[in-house]
Design a protein around this motif. Structure first.
Motif, PDB file in Angstrom:
ATOM      1  N   UNK A  45      -0.812   9.593   7.695  1.00  0.00           N
ATOM      2  CA  UNK A  45      -0.567   9.253   6.284  1.00  0.00           C
ATOM      3  C   UNK A  45       0.921   9.178   5.957  1.00  0.00           C
ATOM      4  N   UNK A  46       1.762   9.584   6.874  1.00  0.00           N
ATOM      5  CA  UNK A  46       3.207   9.545   6.647  1.00  0.00           C
ATOM      6  C   UNK A  46       3.658   8.105   6.403  1.00  0.00           C
ATOM      7  N   UNK A  47       4.411   7.893   5.332  1.00  0.00           N
ATOM      8  CA  UNK A  47       4.961   6.590   4.960  1.00  0.00           C
ATOM      9  C   UNK A  47       3.905   5.536   4.621  1.00  0.00           C
ATOM     10  N   UNK A  78      -5.252  12.318   7.380  1.00  0.00           N
ATOM     11  CA  UNK A  78      -5.309  11.763   8.730  1.00  0.00           C
ATOM     12  C   UNK A  78      -6.763  11.815   9.181  1.00  0.00           C
ATOM     13  N   UNK A  79      -7.278  10.701   9.669  1.00  0.00           N
ATOM     14  CA  UNK A  79      -8.678  10.604  10.066  1.00  0.00           C
ATOM     15  C   UNK A  79      -9.429   9.655   9.147  1.00  0.00           C
ATOM     16  N   UNK A  80     -10.751   9.820   9.108  1.00  0.00           N
ATOM     17  CA  UNK A  80     -11.595   8.916   8.319  1.00  0.00           C
ATOM     18  C   UNK A  80     -11.537   9.250   6.833  1.00  0.00           C
ATOM     19  N   UNK A 111       6.032   1.856   4.804  1.00  0.00           N
ATOM     20  CA  UNK A 111       7.469   1.658   4.990  1.00  0.00           C
ATOM     21  C   UNK A 111       7.683   0.770   6.210  1.00  0.00           C
ATOM     22  N   UNK A 112       8.821   0.101   6.265  1.00  0.00           N
ATOM     23  CA  UNK A 112       9.065  -0.856   7.346  1.00  0.00           C
ATOM     24  C   UNK A 112       9.216  -0.180   8.710  1.00  0.00           C
ATOM     25  N   UNK A 113       9.563   1.087   8.757  1.00  0.00           N
ATOM     26  CA  UNK A 113       9.737   1.769  10.034  1.00  0.00           C
ATOM     27  C   UNK A 113       8.469   2.374  10.600  1.00  0.00           C
ATOM     28  N   UNK A 114       7.362   2.332   9.858  1.00  0.00           N
ATOM     29  CA  UNK A 114       6.116   2.963  10.308  1.00  0.00           C
ATOM     30  C   UNK A 114       5.495   2.121  11.418  1.00  0.00           C
ATOM     31  N   UNK A 115       5.312   2.713  12.576  1.00  0.00           N
ATOM     32  CA  UNK A 115       4.648   2.006  13.673  1.00  0.00           C
ATOM     33  C   UNK A 115       3.913   3.027  14.536  1.00  0.00           C
TER      34      UNK A 115
END
Length: 148
Positions: A45-47, A78-80, A111-115
C-alpha cells in the motif's frame, strides 16, 4: 483466475483495460444507485493513492468512480481487499450509451517511483441496490439487555 500485473516504469497510474468485452446494457437502477465490487490484491500500500474504475462505451466515453477505502470503509491493506465503487458518485466523460457498455478499465493512482510485482484484480461484479421486505418468525420477538 485473477488478472495479474506488475508495476514498472515511471508512470503515475497502473492497471488493466479491456476494450473488447461483450456489450451489455446498464439499467437506470445501477446507473443511479448501483455498485461495482472487485477483489484487488495489493502487494504494497506504500505510495498508493486510490483505485479508479471506468465503465463505458469506449475509452473516451465512460463513467469514472474512485475508491480510497475498501468495501467496509477501512484503509487498504497489503493483500486482498474487496473494493466498492458507488455509481452514485460517478463522473461522466462524454455521453455514455448505457445500452452498449463494452469498455472497462481498472487502475491505481500511485507515485512515479513505485515499482513492484504481483498486483491482481479479480471478480468484477455490478449490482443494483434493492430493498426487500422480509417477514420472519422467531421464538424471541424482543430481547432486553437485562437477562438475569
Amino acid at each position: 483466475g485473477s488478472l495479474v500485473f506488475d508495476l514498472v516504469g515511471s508512470g503515475t497510474t497502473a492497471g488493466l483495460e479491456n476494450t473488447a468485452i461483450t456489450s451489455f446494457a446498464l439499467d437506470a437502477a445501477i446507473e443511479n444507485a448501483g455498485v461495482a465490487l472487485v477483489w484487488v490484491y495489493i502487494n504494497s500500500i506504500t505510495n498508493l493513492t486510490n483505485l479508479i474504475l471506468r465503465i463505458g462505451s469506449s475509452s473516451t466515453v465512460y463513467y469514472s468512480m474512485t475508491a480510497t477505502t475498501d468495501h467496509a470503509g477501512n484503509a487498504f491493506v497489503n493483500g486482498w481487499n474487496l473494493v466498492r465503487f458507488n455509481f452514485s458518485g460517478k463522473t461522466e466523460t462524454g455521453t455514455v450509451d448505457d445500452a452498449a457498455i463494452d469498455y472497462v478499465a481498472l487502475y491505481m493512482t500511485k507515485t512515479s517511483g513505485k515499482s513492484d510485482d504481483g498486483y491482481r484484480f479479480d471478480d468484477l461484479q455490478i449490482h443494483s441496490g434493492e430493498i426487500y421486505e422480509v417477514f420472519y418468525y422467531s421464538n424471541y420477538p424482543c430481547q432486553t439487555t437485562d437477562l438475569a
